[in-house]
Design an enzyme around this catalytic site. Structure first.
Site, PDB file in Angstrom:
ATOM      1  N   LYS A 270       1.341  -1.272  -0.352  1.00 48.35           N
ATOM      2  CA  LYS A 270      -0.444   0.253   0.232  1.00 48.35           C
ATOM      3  C   LYS A 270       0.818   1.072  -0.001  1.00 48.35           C
ATOM      4  CE  LYS A 270      -3.885  -2.298   2.556  1.00 48.35           C
ATOM      5  NZ  LYS A 270      -5.067  -1.923   1.362  1.00 48.35           N
ATOM      6  N   ARG A 344      -9.549 -11.668   1.636  1.00 50.62           N
ATOM      7  CA  ARG A 344     -10.589 -12.790   0.752  1.00 50.62           C
ATOM      8  C   ARG A 344     -10.411 -13.934   1.314  1.00 50.62           C
ATOM      9  NH1 ARG A 344     -11.176  -9.764  -4.201  1.00 50.62           N
ATOM     10  NH2 ARG A 344     -10.623  -7.514  -3.142  1.00 50.62           N
TER      11      ARG A 344
HETATM   12  N1  BES Z   1      -8.154  -3.986   3.820  1.00 49.34           N
HETATM   13  C1  BES Z   1      -8.116  -3.396   2.827  1.00 49.34           C
HETATM   14  C2  BES Z   1      -9.749  -3.167   2.942  1.00 49.34           C
HETATM   15  C3  BES Z   1      -9.849  -1.395   2.853  1.00 49.34           C
HETATM   16  C4  BES Z   1      -9.327  -0.611   2.128  1.00 49.34           C
HETATM   17  C5  BES Z   1     -10.070  -1.437   4.525  1.00 49.34           C
HETATM   18  C6  BES Z   1      -9.827   1.374   3.343  1.00 49.34           C
HETATM   19  C7  BES Z   1      -9.843  -0.239   5.254  1.00 49.34           C
HETATM   20  C8  BES Z   1      -9.902   0.885   4.476  1.00 49.34           C
HETATM   21  C9  BES Z   1      -7.907  -4.622   2.045  1.00 49.34           C
HETATM   22  O1  BES Z   1      -7.708  -5.720   2.405  1.00 49.34           O
HETATM   23  C10 BES Z   1      -7.532  -4.410   0.296  1.00 49.34           C
HETATM   24  O2  BES Z   1      -6.594  -4.006   0.639  1.00 49.34           O
HETATM   25  N2  BES Z   1      -8.318  -4.332  -0.534  1.00 49.34           N
HETATM   26  C11 BES Z   1      -7.728  -4.308  -1.769  1.00 49.34           C
HETATM   27  C12 BES Z   1      -8.783  -5.057  -2.967  1.00 49.34           C
HETATM   28  C13 BES Z   1      -7.550  -4.810  -3.958  1.00 49.34           C
HETATM   29  C14 BES Z   1      -5.989  -4.768  -3.385  1.00 49.34           C
HETATM   30  C15 BES Z   1      -8.651  -5.602  -4.830  1.00 49.34           C
HETATM   31  C16 BES Z   1      -8.406  -2.457  -1.805  1.00 49.34           C
HETATM   32  O3  BES Z   1      -9.567  -2.116  -1.923  1.00 49.34           O
HETATM   33  O4  BES Z   1      -7.848  -1.264  -2.058  1.00 49.34           O
HETATM   34 MN    MN Z   2      -5.536  -5.667   1.688  1.00 48.66          MN
END
Ligand code: BES
Ligand code: MN
Ligand code: ZN
Length: 491
Positions: A270, A344
């Site tokens: 991230k 997931r």
């Molecule tokens: N934990 C994150 C989702 C999230 C984002 C929670 C912002 C709280 C605030 C999850 O694991 C994630 O990183 N999801 C990705 C998925 C993508 C890689 C398809 C996302 O939402 O960007």
């Molecule tokens: Mn994630």
């Protein structure tokens, strides 16, 4: 904070603040307000107070009451007043008055029923909570509500007393969820979350089982273990079991909560901006833990098991790579196209395990996708299902619990966004409908068991406080889970 239903006559209550609700164009406000030498008409004409929701005015040294202050709080329109407003009014009173140095608070209600009374108890308990555990300000303890009392105009029936107690239990369980979410990742690893679950289970009389890496390896939980392998903090799968003394029916509810104690994204890392918030990526797990605590005390007639897969999504030399193919517990192979879509992966194995353990109905809660905030903003949980009847039942519970929830579609067409050239499934879809493709991924593991998925990524954390709730962790999910289990066998 102590909370109780008060039977002392309100005039004699020796509290720092006594609050009464006044609605917009209230024809018949409390006699306590009428006794204040024209104070209410004066603040109404001056425009200082109009009865709008959560509006407040404070009168010091009021007439004919023992309380130090009389507080009038806006109830909004009488016609639309419901437990939702009552919960927020109680929360707003606790939040705003504690900042003013009030330690003991009482609220007077002219008319009340059980749902209203339990909402008030929840609201007061939730409003008193603050995310200040790691602030060393010695004065912070001076700004706390020590006691909250609810005064009804008629003697409380056993029904009302039970509803008030239920509200307290649920509010405190939701606060425990908030406490856990508030912990930074260095203070709450998967092992710490496991210890918290064990301690909660032994305090409240639940059975707790924990699967460690070895047990999960034997079972073949390749999806969960693949996420965990990049961290030196080992993963766990926590089970919290509630068994009713006299179960009604043959249903068995599973509550599954995403417990990523920190999500760096892994190799698909991230950006730095805002990454600190990824300590709340275990909010689904916290909601399950909190709900199980409340259910242990409220004893629904249906057996409920909480499943908490907990891992850290980190990046050491052994971390999972994009393109890795893992085999899930169900036997399906998954191509990990993005290591940041880790929630997931751990949920897939937990859902399969729940089904193998006899779950007939599954609800999962997960901070799963940023996309859910794009779709719904911060005001609604996103809900998905493979069974409309079960979702309807969940929605009824969520509404009664005052947790806004909105269904998103799961047409078969969306499933086609999940295509892998080399495995059964990829762990991400394309650019579109990110929350729906994530839900479809989970559904591949839940089908055909009736299942509801709650994406709480945009509702589990408040960037700004509300009048009735401090900023930070919201504890969302706890109340709906508890309500769903309590109402399970009611028509
Ligand atoms: N934990 C994150 C989702 C999230 C984002 C929670 C912002 C709280 C605030 C999850 O694991 C994630 O990183 N999801 C990705 C998925 C993508 C890689 C398809 C996302 O939402 O960007
Ligand atoms: Mn994630
Ligand atoms: Zn995550």
């Amino acid at each position: 904070m102590q909370i109780k239903l008060e039977n002392t006559p309100v005039e004699q209550l020796n509290v720092d603040a006594l609050a009464v609700i006044c609605f917009e164009s209230d024809e018949n406000p409390s006699h306590l307000l009428a006794a204040q030498n024209g104070w209410l008409p004066e603040i109404l004409t001056s425009g200082e107070f109009s009865g709008k929701l959560y509006e407040m005015a404070v009168l010091h040294r009021p007439q004919r009451v023992a309380a130090k202050r009389l507080v009038v709080v806006g109830g909004g329109k009488l016609a639309t007043f419901s437990p939702v407003e009552a919960r927020r009014i109680a929360g707003s009173l606790a939040r705003s008055l504690k900042a003013k140095g009030v330690h003991s608070l009482a609220l007077v209600l002219k008319e009340a029923d059980a749902p209203l009374v339990s909402a008030v108890a929840e609201g007061a308990v939730l409003g008193a909570w603050e995310a200040d555990k790691y602030k060393s300000d010695p004065k912070k303890n001076d700004k706390r509500i020590d006691s909250f009392a609810l005064c009804l105009s008629t003697a409380a029936t056993p029904d009302m007393a039970a509803a008030f107690e239920r509200g307290r239990i649920i509010g405190e369980a939701q606060n425990q969820a908030r406490d856990l979410v508030n912990e930074p990742a260095n203070k709450l690893t998967p092992a710490d979350l496991t210890a918290a679950a064990r301690a909660m289970a032994s305090s409240y009389g639940l059975e707790c089982q924990v699967l460690d890496t070895e047990a999960m390896t034997k079972l073949g939980m390749g999806a969960l273990l693949g996420v965990a392998q990049g961290s030196s903090n080992p993963p766990f799968l926590i089970l919290l079991k509630y068994t009713p003394a006299n179960p009604v029916g043959t249903d068995h509810l599973a509550l599954v909560g995403k417990g990523v104690t920190f999500d760096t994204g892994g190799v698909s890392i991230k950006t730095a901006e805002g990454m600190e918030r990824m300590k709340y990526d275990m909010a689904g797990a916290a909601a399950v833990l909190g709900a199980m605590r409340a259910l242990a005390q409220l004893k629904p007639s249906i057996p409920v098991t909480g499943y908490i897969p907990t891992v850290e999504n980190m990046i050491n030399g052994n971390a999972q790579r994009p393109g890795d193919i893992v085999t899930a517990l169900s036997g399906k192979t998954i191509e990990v196209l993005n290591t940041d879509a880790e929630g997931r992966l751990i949920l897939a194995d937990a859902i399969t395990y729940a089904i193998r353990n006899g779950a007939t109905h599954i609800v999962d809660a997960a901070t799963l996708t940023g996309a859910i905030g794009i779709a719904l903003g911060h005001h609604n949980i996103g809900a998905f299902t493979n069974n409309e009847t079960f979702l309807a039942k969940f929605m009824t519970a969520a509404r009664a619990a005052g947790e806004k929830t909105w269904q998103l579609p799961m047409d078969e067409e969306y499933k086609d966004y999940l295509k892998s050239a080399f495995a059964d499934l990829p762990n991400i879809g394309g650019r579109y409908a990110g929350s729906i493709t994530a839900a479809w991924f989970l559904r591949e593991f839940a089908d055909p068991t009736p299942w509801v998925h709650l994406d709480i990524a945009a509702t589990a954390w408040l960037d700004e406080g509300k009048a009735w709730l401090s900023k930070g962790p919201s504890g969302v999910g706890v109340r709906s889970f508890v309500q769903l289990a309590l109402a399970w066998n009611q028509a």
